[in-house]
Design an enzyme around this catalytic site. Sequence first.
Site, PDB file in Angstrom:
ATOM      1  N   GLN A   1       0.835  -1.211   0.000  1.00  0.00           N
ATOM      2  CA  GLN A   1       0.000   0.000   0.000  1.00  0.00           C
ATOM      3  C   GLN A   1       0.865   1.254   0.000  1.00  0.00           C
ATOM      4  O   GLN A   1       0.545   2.229  -0.671  1.00  0.00           O
ATOM      5  CB  GLN A   1      -0.914   0.010   1.228  1.00  0.00           C
ATOM      6  CG  GLN A   1      -2.244  -0.652   0.986  1.00  0.00           C
ATOM      7  CD  GLN A   1      -3.191  -0.385   2.137  1.00  0.00           C
ATOM      8  OE1 GLN A   1      -3.133  -1.060   3.151  1.00  0.00           O
ATOM      9  NE2 GLN A   1      -4.050   0.579   1.992  1.00  0.00           N
TER      10      GLN A   1
ATOM     11  N   LYS B   1      -3.913   2.618  12.617  1.00  0.00           N
ATOM     12  CA  LYS B   1      -4.471   3.945  12.323  1.00  0.00           C
ATOM     13  C   LYS B   1      -4.890   4.127  10.866  1.00  0.00           C
ATOM     14  O   LYS B   1      -5.539   5.103  10.540  1.00  0.00           O
ATOM     15  CB  LYS B   1      -3.441   5.035  12.674  1.00  0.00           C
ATOM     16  CG  LYS B   1      -3.113   5.097  14.171  1.00  0.00           C
ATOM     17  CD  LYS B   1      -2.494   6.417  14.584  1.00  0.00           C
ATOM     18  CE  LYS B   1      -1.027   6.500  14.271  1.00  0.00           C
ATOM     19  NZ  LYS B   1      -0.371   7.668  14.938  1.00  0.00           N
TER      20      LYS B   1
ATOM     21  N   GLU C   1      -4.159   6.195   2.513  1.00  0.00           N
ATOM     22  CA  GLU C   1      -4.107   7.561   1.978  1.00  0.00           C
ATOM     23  C   GLU C   1      -2.785   8.243   2.308  1.00  0.00           C
ATOM     24  O   GLU C   1      -2.180   8.893   1.459  1.00  0.00           O
ATOM     25  CB  GLU C   1      -5.239   8.423   2.560  1.00  0.00           C
ATOM     26  CG  GLU C   1      -6.517   7.688   2.854  1.00  0.00           C
ATOM     27  CD  GLU C   1      -7.496   7.657   1.704  1.00  0.00           C
ATOM     28  OE1 GLU C   1      -7.391   8.490   0.799  1.00  0.00           O
ATOM     29  OE2 GLU C   1      -8.373   6.771   1.727  1.00  0.00           O
TER      30      GLU C   1
END
Lengths: 742, 207
Positions: free
Chosen positions: A642, A705, A709
């Site tokens: 990611q 968390k 993004e």
Amino acid sequence: MENKLKEPFMPPIDRVDGKLKVTGAAKYSAEYNIPQMAYGVMVGSSIAKGIILSMDTKAAENAPGVLGVITPFNIEKPAGYNIETSGNISATKKGFNVFDDKLIRFSGQPIAIVMADSYERALHAATLIKVNYKKDSFQTNLEKAIPVVKPLEGNAFKDYTRGDVNAWKTAPVKIEAEYNIPIEVHNPMELHAITVHWETPDKVLVYEKTQSLMDTQEKIMELFGLKKENVHIITKFIGGAFGSAFNVWPHAVAALIGAKQINKPLKVVLSRDQMFMNVGYRPQSIQKISIGAQPDGKITGINHEAISMTASYQEFTEGIVNVSRMLYDIPNVFTRYKIYPMDLSLPTWMRGPGETTGAYALECAIDELAHALKMDPLKLRLLNYSDTDLEKQRPYSSKYLKEAFEIGSEKIGWNDRHPEPRSMPEGDWLAGYGMGSGVFIGWRGGAQVGARFTADGKLLLQSAVTDMGPGTATAMTKLAAETFGISPDKIVFEMGDSSLPPGIMQGGSGTTSSLGTTVNNATLSLKKKLFELVKNKAVFHTETIHDVKFEDVVFENGQMMLSSDHTRKMSYSDILESAGLDNIEFIEETKGFNNVDYSTYAYAAHFVKVLVHPATGVIKMEKIVSAVDGGTIVNDKTARSQIIGGVVGGIGMALMEEGVVDNRYGRWVNNNFADYHVPVNADVPHIEALFVNKPDPILNPMGSKGIGEVAMVGFAAAVANAVFHATGKRIRALPITPDKII
Amino acid sequence: MDKKVTTPIHSSARRNFLKQSSAMVALALAPPTILKAGDKKVEDQIAGYFEKVPVKLEINGKAHALSIEPRVTLLDLLREQLHLTGTKKGCDHGQCGACTVHINGKRVNACLTLAVMQGGNKITTIEGLANGDELHPMQEAFIKHDGFQCGYCTPGQIMSAVACVKEGHAESDDDIREYMSGNICRCGCYTNIVDAIKDAKKGGKSL
């Protein structure tokens, strides 16, 4: 008893759907074969604004294989599809419903769907439609719109002030600069597609590319007046989306209407060029930042003003300037955000919406200030590091940005950087180092997860969520394996179907936090249920323990064991068998978390080394290190991907991505992959993704968390700052293409 | 632009001819009940029949004798008619590589070639790469190195990667990057894709 992730963690696992993806067996929304299925092709308007006076669809209707053509002129609105419009252009700010009126709001607006018995026949027939328009003047140029168009009004556009708005002006050291980001387009590799099958007149099965099964289901229920149980959405795989797959877009509604009209299953796949004006984009922005500081580097004030755009017919807002209110410890802050309605299609969330845009400007401005102060940009950031959230006046639940700075700067060799711009030549090239930090909110919504543990030791978990790529099923499988104490290969996480217990959308970096909490709670419930099933607990009793309690046992390797003596144990299967049960089955529900006492953010520290060729302006990404504070990392292997992916998105933003509209016609110029450049393999060096990997104690039981993004937020600034360091040229308009260097 | 030039005279003329002639054939052959329907459906079916061309090709080791419209791309044949949906459509313009297949062992963008041009050719798609349940070493390596996220470009990447190694274009990292640049991965897994290809290559198994 807590159900937190154990230390040391179970080693990362491979993607649970990996085999399906590498063999071509994974099915995306256009890949279901339903008998008698027809194909729909969308026709877009060729003008940017006006009214359709007439449409000649006769040739298309008579073309071989054509089953139907729907336009605003002949639509038979299905029950429930009844949206009022006033019919004049000035009153269009109430959304756009496909085929509902004859107004053209943007170039490429869907004005017809042509349905035929084969894809080729539909595609050909779609070219036969002739349209007669009355053209209207239009505005697709943001710079030209600003002086003449009225920006939208409302709560989203109120100025924010903290302290003295003029503080930056009176500071001894100050900078002021304007930053421009063009339109960027998500361009997931999978074309947006929908396959619709009306099983009865009021019951529909839909294979749709959606990041939110529940929202899509609800919207279709509303549009067509259907019962929830009669709207079945299946999204087993999504070929990327990055924010483009939240809305039920006009082509999807057209497919639903069309399939109903021809009474056949219908598949509609957008073409790549249609993807540029039908499924959203990151809106263009113009940002002005002014910062003032003391000579020692302490920032005294910042003003951050952003101008952006939306469609003429619908509002889209994002938090572009929010980052300037909280990333640094600045007493005086002023932010302003305005958007202008344009004659373009509706923008939407794109990876790191708001923050990616805002952090680019802020992190470039911080670099400019560091240069003005003759100070190391990293040192300047540490000097103004915020330990509490000054905007919301509360502490952070956790913040390990400093740690991220540390590991990232060490890995890239930040300290070997010569501070002077253009001071590090390497042969014909100029080397430069730059950094940027990223921030994105951490949150947790509610979700349900169905759980069934069977006597053969297998655990089935189910939730109506979808996965556009990060590996949600993989992370949930790993989490369940760790918290329940069984091997990941005994677990199946089933998803992508609206008939499963309602999950959460995939987006906003909140899926793992939200869904993971429910999975975590489900395995805790499961352990408690197993414990309660043991009627005769004597097997766990010792000289000191006569009445074993749940707190006294641990669950590992498929066994419930006394924590003080692992030889006193009972396998999960034996527990079920002795209780006379085949399985335990239940639905776990966890409500969303209202984080009122703390602010929770994930952070990224991006460091890059670029090589710039001064004669040609070519920029090479030479080295990239991104260190992320995303709390506990649930599955390192997929999490790393990611980060790498966010960084590659950042390379595109920094160096190549630019949606170009020809303002003479209001039409896209580069709506294809040959002209809209995205990073390819040769543009990307080996990327180092590092994690601080410290748990957040507040947000969720995993301590995570969210990372999807933040991986991209601040990255483009790191590149721009590195280009400045390499060349001494400050390029403030993205993308930084060679022509801007030479 | 001169409007006359943009009208596809040839194709529409041919289509009209086919429709007319098909109507004549229908007239000659059809029983009276269907003739009464006198409708477009019959015409469509017959037009469709005349527009198709016989093609024999081999896909994943299996011989196919097909009847295909000349305008059908290899990609659409695979996905829409043979339901081999592992080969992906990402752009339909040869710009993204998602549709990469092997034709006689060479990598080709299936969207850029018409199915009728493949007569006699051996086509391998992602579905034909594994040996039964045993994954191809490149497929294994992509899983091991997490060379994908959403998985949509993955079949094309893997088909391209196998060819890349066979072509001798995987001798260095930079080589791999250059010769794998026809396959876009929007999830941005390039770092892992390069690692996977290196690993599969040095694994020594036959690719």
